[in-house]
Design a protein around this motif. Structure first.
Motif, PDB file in Angstrom:
ATOM      1  N   GLY A  96       4.354  -2.113   9.287  1.00 18.68           N
ATOM      2  CA  GLY A  96       4.183  -0.780   9.857  1.00 18.68           C
ATOM      3  C   GLY A  96       2.738  -0.385  10.055  1.00 18.68           C
ATOM      4  N   ASN A  97       1.842  -0.899   9.224  1.00 16.79           N
ATOM      5  CA  ASN A  97       0.442  -0.485   9.291  1.00 16.79           C
ATOM      6  C   ASN A  97      -0.592  -1.569   9.020  1.00 16.79           C
ATOM      7  OD1 ASN A  97       0.204   2.399   9.921  1.00 16.79           O
ATOM      8  ND2 ASN A  97       1.501   2.684   8.130  1.00 16.79           N
ATOM      9  N   GLU A 126      -5.787   4.094  14.541  1.00 16.31           N
ATOM     10  CA  GLU A 126      -6.046   3.260  13.367  1.00 16.31           C
ATOM     11  C   GLU A 126      -7.226   2.327  13.602  1.00 16.31           C
ATOM     12  OE1 GLU A 126      -3.922   5.623  12.607  1.00 16.31           O
ATOM     13  OE2 GLU A 126      -3.598   4.465  10.793  1.00 16.31           O
ATOM     14  N   TRP A 159      12.487   0.907  13.106  1.00 23.60           N
ATOM     15  CA  TRP A 159      11.166   1.276  12.564  1.00 23.60           C
ATOM     16  C   TRP A 159      11.349   1.850  11.171  1.00 23.60           C
ATOM     17  CZ3 TRP A 159       7.141  -1.083  13.997  1.00 23.60           C
ATOM     18  CH2 TRP A 159       5.859  -0.639  13.616  1.00 23.60           C
ATOM     19  N   TRP A 180      -5.203  -1.057  19.945  1.00 16.80           N
ATOM     20  CA  TRP A 180      -4.531   0.241  20.079  1.00 16.80           C
ATOM     21  C   TRP A 180      -5.602   1.309  19.908  1.00 16.80           C
ATOM     22  CZ3 TRP A 180      -1.005   2.759  15.812  1.00 16.80           C
ATOM     23  CH2 TRP A 180      -0.277   3.829  16.371  1.00 16.80           C
ATOM     24  N   HIS A 229       1.777  -6.894  14.334  1.00 17.70           N
ATOM     25  CA  HIS A 229       1.605  -5.595  15.008  1.00 17.70           C
ATOM     26  C   HIS A 229       0.384  -4.897  14.448  1.00 17.70           C
ATOM     27  CE1 HIS A 229       2.954  -1.680  16.664  1.00 17.70           C
ATOM     28  NE2 HIS A 229       2.649  -1.172  15.493  1.00 17.70           N
ATOM     29  N   ASN A 230      -0.597  -4.495  15.175  1.00 15.88           N
ATOM     30  CA  ASN A 230      -0.893  -4.836  16.554  1.00 15.88           C
ATOM     31  C   ASN A 230      -2.391  -5.117  16.647  1.00 15.88           C
ATOM     32  OD1 ASN A 230      -2.375  -2.259  17.037  1.00 15.88           O
ATOM     33  ND2 ASN A 230      -0.351  -1.305  16.921  1.00 15.88           N
ATOM     34  N   HIS A 242      11.806   4.883  20.148  1.00 14.46           N
ATOM     35  CA  HIS A 242      11.835   6.031  19.232  1.00 14.46           C
ATOM     36  C   HIS A 242      12.585   7.141  19.960  1.00 14.46           C
ATOM     37  CE1 HIS A 242       9.159   4.339  16.246  1.00 14.46           C
ATOM     38  NE2 HIS A 242       8.293   4.023  17.187  1.00 14.46           N
ATOM     39  N   GLY A 257       0.782  -1.221   0.000  1.00 17.70           N
ATOM     40  CA  GLY A 257       0.000   0.000   0.000  1.00 17.70           C
ATOM     41  C   GLY A 257       0.815   1.273   0.000  1.00 17.70           C
ATOM     42  N   THR A 258       2.115   1.185   0.169  1.00 12.95           N
ATOM     43  CA  THR A 258       2.949   2.381   0.051  1.00 12.95           C
ATOM     44  C   THR A 258       3.978   2.142  -1.056  1.00 12.95           C
ATOM     45  OG1 THR A 258       4.508   1.636   1.713  1.00 12.95           O
ATOM     46  CG2 THR A 258       2.663   2.963   2.484  1.00 12.95           C
ATOM     47  N   GLU A 285       9.712   0.222  22.413  1.00  7.96           N
ATOM     48  CA  GLU A 285       9.689   0.814  21.070  1.00  7.96           C
ATOM     49  C   GLU A 285      11.020   1.479  20.697  1.00  7.96           C
ATOM     50  OE1 GLU A 285       6.243   3.204  20.221  1.00  7.96           O
ATOM     51  OE2 GLU A 285       4.868   1.614  20.836  1.00  7.96           O
ATOM     52  N   GLU A 312      10.973  -0.791  17.791  1.00  4.55           N
ATOM     53  CA  GLU A 312      10.694   0.280  16.812  1.00  4.55           C
ATOM     54  C   GLU A 312      11.822   1.311  16.792  1.00  4.55           C
ATOM     55  OE1 GLU A 312       6.723   1.928  17.189  1.00  4.55           O
ATOM     56  OE2 GLU A 312       5.829  -0.022  17.667  1.00  4.55           O
ATOM     57  N   TRP A 328       8.606   7.521   9.149  1.00  6.39           N
ATOM     58  CA  TRP A 328       7.411   8.194   9.663  1.00  6.39           C
ATOM     59  C   TRP A 328       7.759   9.532  10.323  1.00  6.39           C
ATOM     60  CZ3 TRP A 328       6.116   8.990  15.044  1.00  6.39           C
ATOM     61  CH2 TRP A 328       7.173   8.655  15.915  1.00  6.39           C
ATOM     62  N   LYS A 347      -3.139  -3.359  11.432  1.00  3.41           N
ATOM     63  CA  LYS A 347      -3.897  -2.598  12.434  1.00  3.41           C
ATOM     64  C   LYS A 347      -5.407  -2.817  12.243  1.00  3.41           C
ATOM     65  CE  LYS A 347      -0.004   0.448  13.150  1.00  3.41           C
ATOM     66  NZ  LYS A 347       0.701   1.706  12.803  1.00  3.41           N
TER      67      LYS A 347
HETATM   68  O1  G3I Z   1      -1.276   5.443   2.688  1.00  2.00           O
HETATM   69  C1  G3I Z   1      -1.909   6.712   2.883  1.00  2.00           C
HETATM   70  C2  G3I Z   1      -1.781   7.564   1.649  1.00  2.00           C
HETATM   71  O2  G3I Z   1      -2.459   6.945   0.595  1.00  2.00           O
HETATM   72  C3  G3I Z   1      -2.357   8.946   1.950  1.00  2.00           C
HETATM   73  O3  G3I Z   1      -2.156   9.766   0.858  1.00  2.00           O
HETATM   74  C4  G3I Z   1      -1.673   9.552   3.165  1.00  2.00           C
HETATM   75  C5  G3I Z   1      -2.275  10.904   3.542  1.00  2.00           C
HETATM   76  O4  G3I Z   1      -2.224  11.118   4.927  1.00  2.00           O
HETATM   77  O5  G3I Z   1      -1.833   8.684   4.258  1.00  2.00           O
HETATM   78  C6  G3I Z   1      -1.243   7.396   4.059  1.00  2.00           C
HETATM   79  O6  G3I Z   1      -1.477   6.628   5.199  1.00  2.00           O
HETATM   80  C7  G3I Z   1      -0.650   6.930   6.315  1.00  2.00           C
HETATM   81  C8  G3I Z   1       0.075   5.662   6.724  1.00  2.00           C
HETATM   82  O7  G3I Z   1       0.837   5.901   7.881  1.00  2.00           O
HETATM   83  C9  G3I Z   1       0.986   5.126   5.607  1.00  2.00           C
HETATM   84  O8  G3I Z   1       2.156   5.872   5.512  1.00  2.00           O
HETATM   85  C10 G3I Z   1      -1.546   7.389   7.470  1.00  2.00           C
HETATM   86  O9  G3I Z   1      -2.142   8.628   7.151  1.00  2.00           O
HETATM   87  C11 G3I Z   1      -0.733   7.530   8.734  1.00  2.00           C
HETATM   88  O10 G3I Z   1      -1.598   7.783   9.822  1.00  2.00           O
HETATM   89  C12 G3I Z   1       0.023   6.250   8.996  1.00  2.00           C
HETATM   90  O11 G3I Z   1       0.882   6.505  10.111  1.00  2.00           O
HETATM   91  C13 G3I Z   1       1.400   5.368  10.763  1.00  2.00           C
HETATM   92  C14 G3I Z   1       1.143   5.527  12.263  1.00  2.00           C
HETATM   93  O12 G3I Z   1       1.780   4.480  12.984  1.00  2.00           O
HETATM   94  C15 G3I Z   1      -0.339   5.460  12.594  1.00  2.00           C
HETATM   95  O13 G3I Z   1      -0.799   4.149  12.443  1.00  2.00           O
HETATM   96  C16 G3I Z   1       2.890   5.283  10.483  1.00  2.00           C
HETATM   97  O14 G3I Z   1       3.108   4.948   9.112  1.00  2.00           O
HETATM   98  C17 G3I Z   1       3.524   4.219  11.365  1.00  2.00           C
HETATM   99  O15 G3I Z   1       4.935   4.283  11.215  1.00  2.00           O
HETATM  100  C18 G3I Z   1       3.172   4.481  12.827  1.00  2.00           C
HETATM  101  O16 G3I Z   1       3.736   3.449  13.599  1.00  2.00           O
HETATM  102  C19 G3I Z   1       3.583   3.576  15.022  1.00  2.00           C
HETATM  103  C20 G3I Z   1       3.429   2.169  15.591  1.00  2.00           C
HETATM  104  O17 G3I Z   1       2.352   1.495  14.974  1.00  2.00           O
HETATM  105  C21 G3I Z   1       3.227   2.208  17.100  1.00  2.00           C
HETATM  106  N1  G3I Z   1       4.289   2.952  17.744  1.00  2.00           N
HETATM  107  C22 G3I Z   1       4.572   4.283  17.204  1.00  2.00           C
HETATM  108  C23 G3I Z   1       4.807   4.225  15.694  1.00  2.00           C
HETATM  109  C24 G3I Z   1       5.165   5.593  15.123  1.00  2.00           C
HETATM  110  O18 G3I Z   1       4.080   6.474  15.254  1.00  2.00           O
END
Ligand code: G3I
Length: 339
Positions: free
Chosen positions: A49-50, A93, A291, A90, A86-87, A221, A24-25, A219, A251, A299, A53
């Protein structure tokens, strides 16, 4: 050649691993990114990473979509990687059917949602997962050691939602004779203090109730120069392993203000080193996961404006161009080999 995962195994760990935001990315379409992801010398574990969820796996109540998650597992297993799934539960998401304020959740109905989600997902993937992060980030930073009350699960159910989730996972493991390990995962529990103690209390409480918990994910970070010392991380890991659970660095990244200064880059190497060395020093620390490994897909910049450079590789030419190893990579390797 000899890499991070090779060195981690030689040090008695199960893996050096990475998160990846697939599918998806853009990562999947990046030849050079995927070449490094598939490099078994560096990575013996992968964490999605996502895609695992709640909002992706159960987009409508009782309707499960395992396709993307299975794609991730298949990709990781194609290069013999462990998968830290994972996970499960929470506050973030979540699908709108859970968060919709119009839905009058009660303790009973939302507890059933937690149970059904956890039980079904653990059962479905079975031992394809090395472990599950059953509950993610249930605790608050302030006041440190309290539960995060901005979670709908806490709001409706109270702290018992953590117990409910682990009970459901325990039941799934038992009823299906699985060996998947069950983890609690959080941040700011990588050093001694009230939040770490609160996480230790979760472990103790589950064990007292005869509910399965096998490990705690730290984690990690970190912020350059503010990373807890190696000694502090070691002491903290031992506080968990003394309770009879494993720990894992789940992470890891070390962010800094952009553009990086030479001094910050040197400090970043030391910060990676102290974290990896702490895991090497503690028998019950099973491995280190970063991470994601490429700044191009981190991220960090989208969450912390003006910060980044947190990962082990750069892609100076942008997506689909060759990766360059940063000094932080060598810091990790030295920590693993004891150099
Ligand atoms: O894929 C869509 C894209 O199509 C769209 O254009 C864009 C616009 O906002 O969003 C994209 O989705 C994003 C996704 O990451 C993919 O990159 C989401 O908005 C964004 O909310 C999502 O963020 C993730 C975040 O968790 C929330 O779930 C991060 O990638 C991910 O690295 C982060 O991971 C978390 C761990 O699960 C838990 N611990 C902390 C860690 C860092 O925040």
């Amino acid at each position: 050649g000899y890499g991070l995962n090779d060195a981690a195994k030689a040090a008695g760990k199960l893996w050096f691993g990475t998160a990846a935001d697939i599918p998806g990315t853009n990562e999947l379409e990046d030849f050079y990114y995927m070449q490094e992801f598939n490099n078994t010398h560096d990575f013996g574990e992968a964490t999605p990473g996502n895609i695992m969820k709640f909002m992706f796996i159960e987009p409508e109540q009782g309707v499960f979509d395992f396709t993307g998650a299975q794609q991730f597992i298949d990709l990781a297993h194609a290069t013999d990687k462990y998968v830290r799934c994972h996970n499960l539960i929470w506050k973030s998401e979540l699908p709108t059917w859970v968060t919709d304020p119009a839905v009058p959740w009660t303790n009973e109905t939302l507890s059933a949602v937690v149970y059904e989600h956890v039980y079904n997902v653990v059962t479905h993937f079975g031992d394809q997962c090395y472990s599950w992060d059953v509950v993610n980030e249930a605790l608050a930073d302030s006041p440190a050691g309290s539960y995060d009350n901005s979670s709908i699960f806490y709001d409706v159910i109270g702290p018992a939602y953590v117990v409910d989730a682990f009970q459901a996972a325990t039941d799934a493991v038992k009823n299906n004779s699985l060996s998947v390990k069950l983890y609690y995962n959080d941040y700011n529990i990588e050093f001694p203090g009230a939040k770490s103690i609160a996480a230790q209390n979760i472990v103790s409480e589950l064990k007292a109730r005869n509910i399965q918990i096998d490990g705690v994910g730290l984690e990690s970070h970190f912020i350059v120069g503010e990373t807890p010392s190696q000694a502090s991380q070691t002491t903290n890991m031992q506080a968990f392993t003394a309770l009879g659970v494993d720990v894992a660095v789940t992470e890891l990244d070390v962010r800094l203000p952009l553009p990086p200064t030479a001094a910050d880059e040197t400090q970043q190497v030391a910060d990676y080193y102290s974290t990896v060395a702490a895991c090497v020093a503690v028998k019950g620390c099973v491995g280190v996961t970063v991470w994601d490994f490429d700044d191009n897909y981190s991220w960090i910049p989208s969450t912390f404006a003006g910060q980044g450079y947190g990962d082990l590789f750069l892609q100076p030419g942008g997506s689909n161009t060759p990766l360059v190893k940063k000094a932080a990579y060598d810091g990790c390797l030295e920590a693993l080999t004891g150099a």
